[in-house]
Design a protein around this motif. Structure first.
Motif, short mmCIF file in Angstrom:
data_model
loop_
_atom_site.label_atom_id
_atom_site.label_comp_id
_atom_site.label_asym_id
_atom_site.label_seq_id
_atom_site.Cartn_x
_atom_site.Cartn_y
_atom_site.Cartn_z
N ASP A 1 0.98 -1.21 0.03
CA ASP A 1 -0.05 0.11 0.01
C ASP A 1 0.97 1.20 -0.01
O ASP A 1 0.42 2.41 -0.58
CB ASP A 1 -0.90 -0.13 1.21
CG ASP A 1 -1.89 1.27 1.27
OD1 ASP A 1 -2.74 1.37 0.36
OD2 ASP A 1 -1.45 1.90 2.04
N ALA A 2 1.96 1.18 0.71
CA ALA A 2 3.07 2.37 0.78
C ALA A 2 3.44 2.72 -0.68
O ALA A 2 3.37 3.95 -1.09
CB ALA A 2 4.09 2.13 1.88
N ILE A 3 4.01 1.55 -1.36
CA ILE A 3 4.57 1.82 -2.72
C ILE A 3 3.43 2.43 -3.60
O ILE A 3 3.51 3.37 -4.54
CB ILE A 3 4.93 0.33 -3.19
CG1 ILE A 3 6.27 -0.09 -2.40
CG2 ILE A 3 5.21 0.45 -4.83
CD1 ILE A 3 7.31 0.79 -3.07
N ARG A 4 2.03 1.73 -3.53
CA ARG A 4 1.05 2.19 -4.22
C ARG A 4 0.79 3.85 -4.07
O ARG A 4 0.59 4.48 -4.91
CB ARG A 4 -0.32 1.55 -3.98
CG ARG A 4 -1.62 1.98 -4.73
CD ARG A 4 -2.60 1.37 -4.39
NE ARG A 4 -3.04 1.39 -2.91
CZ ARG A 4 -3.37 2.63 -2.38
NH1 ARG A 4 -3.83 3.56 -3.35
NH2 ARG A 4 -3.70 2.78 -1.15
N ARG A 5 0.64 4.24 -2.83
CA ARG A 5 0.38 5.49 -2.48
C ARG A 5 1.56 6.75 -2.88
O ARG A 5 1.20 7.59 -3.62
CB ARG A 5 0.26 5.72 -1.10
CG ARG A 5 -1.09 5.36 -0.63
CD ARG A 5 -1.43 5.57 0.75
NE ARG A 5 -0.71 4.59 1.93
CZ ARG A 5 0.42 5.26 2.53
NH1 ARG A 5 0.68 6.54 2.52
NH2 ARG A 5 1.03 4.16 3.37
N ALA A 6 2.71 6.08 -3.04
CA ALA A 6 4.04 6.80 -3.39
C ALA A 6 3.90 7.08 -4.81
O ALA A 6 4.08 7.95 -5.47
CB ALA A 6 5.12 6.10 -2.76
N ALA A 7 3.50 5.91 -5.69
CA ALA A 7 3.47 5.89 -7.02
C ALA A 7 2.25 6.83 -7.50
O ALA A 7 2.62 7.77 -8.40
CB ALA A 7 3.21 4.74 -7.54
N GLU A 8 1.13 6.85 -6.65
CA GLU A 8 0.00 7.66 -7.07
C GLU A 8 0.52 9.00 -6.86
O GLU A 8 0.25 10.15 -7.85
CB GLU A 8 -1.21 7.33 -6.44
CG GLU A 8 -1.75 5.81 -6.80
CD GLU A 8 -3.06 5.49 -6.07
OE1 GLU A 8 -3.38 6.15 -4.95
OE2 GLU A 8 -3.78 4.54 -6.39
#
Length: 230
Positions: free
Chosen positions: A170-177
């Protein structure tokens, strides 16, 4: 990552490559119950090694979770260093560890404990590269350098890490977004200070992943060349 059944010398190998006692080593099988990470330099190749719980059918619940994490990590690893105890005949648990090692992108077998009489026929190990070593006294470890440089190239950083839980994903997803929003804003003509909030959000998410906090002075340095109205 480092794989193998319990008590074959995985932690001793990590300590030998790191150059100091990073992991507690005992004669008791199952001492390592969770993954332990350390960045080491082998020749000109920098590795982030992960010492894993010994692969076996564990009755202890905590150890069983560690074994499951070892198998999960193997699926996404760039490199598996399979450690076998050369002083004892191969066992079914060695076969399980071999199968796990073959899940990685590359696998190298280290026939450990060469300071003791060898009881394993190297032809029984189904790997292209099998190196006889002794993690205890360092014998044979120098042969690992040309092998890794051939696999990854000199000056490479081999990151064998994987995302191990939903929070990290989830942290990776939020950073990418967040970085995507910042990029879109710049492409649409917004000034850098206008997208700073998105950049900071991405950095905070990456901080959750790495365990590091993002200091205000970092973002100040990024945008110090721009004049931001107050």
């Amino acid at each position: 990552m480092i794989l193998g059944k319990p008590n074959v010398g995985k932690s001793s190998l990590l300590n030998a490559l790191a150059g100091f006692q990073r992991v507690i080593v005992t004669e008791l099988p199952g001492t390592t119950r969770d993954t332990v990470e350390e960045t080491v330099l082998v020749g000109s190749v920098r590795l982030r090694l992960v010492d894993t719980a010994g692969i076996r059918d564990a009755s202890d619940q905590v150890e069983a979770l560690g074994v499951a994490r070892s198998l999960e990590a193997a699926r996404g690893a760039d490199l598996a260093l399979l450690v076998c105890d050369g002083s004892r005949p191969l066992e079914p648990e060695d076969q399980e560890a071999m199968e796990a090692a073959r899940l990685a992108r590359h696998a190298v077998c280290l026939l450990n404990k060469q300071d003791l009489p060898c009881q394993v026929d190297r032809s029984c190990l189904p790997f292209e590269t099998v190196l006889p070593v002794s993690a205890k006294d360092g014998t044979g470890l120098e042969a690992l350098t040309p092998v890794l440089e051939a696999l990854f190239g000199a000056g490479t950083f081999c990151d064998g890490s994987v995302l191990t839980n939903a929070r990290q994903a989830d942290a990776i997803r939020r950073a990418a977004e967040a970085m995507g929003r910042a990029r879109d804003g710049l492409e649409d003509g917004f000034t850098p200070d206008a997208v700073l909030t998105d950049v900071e959000e991405a950095m905070e998410a990456m901080g959750e992943l790495s365990g590091r906090t993002i200091r205000e002075d970092i973002t100040n340095r990024i945008f110090e060349r721009f004049c931001v109205g107050k």
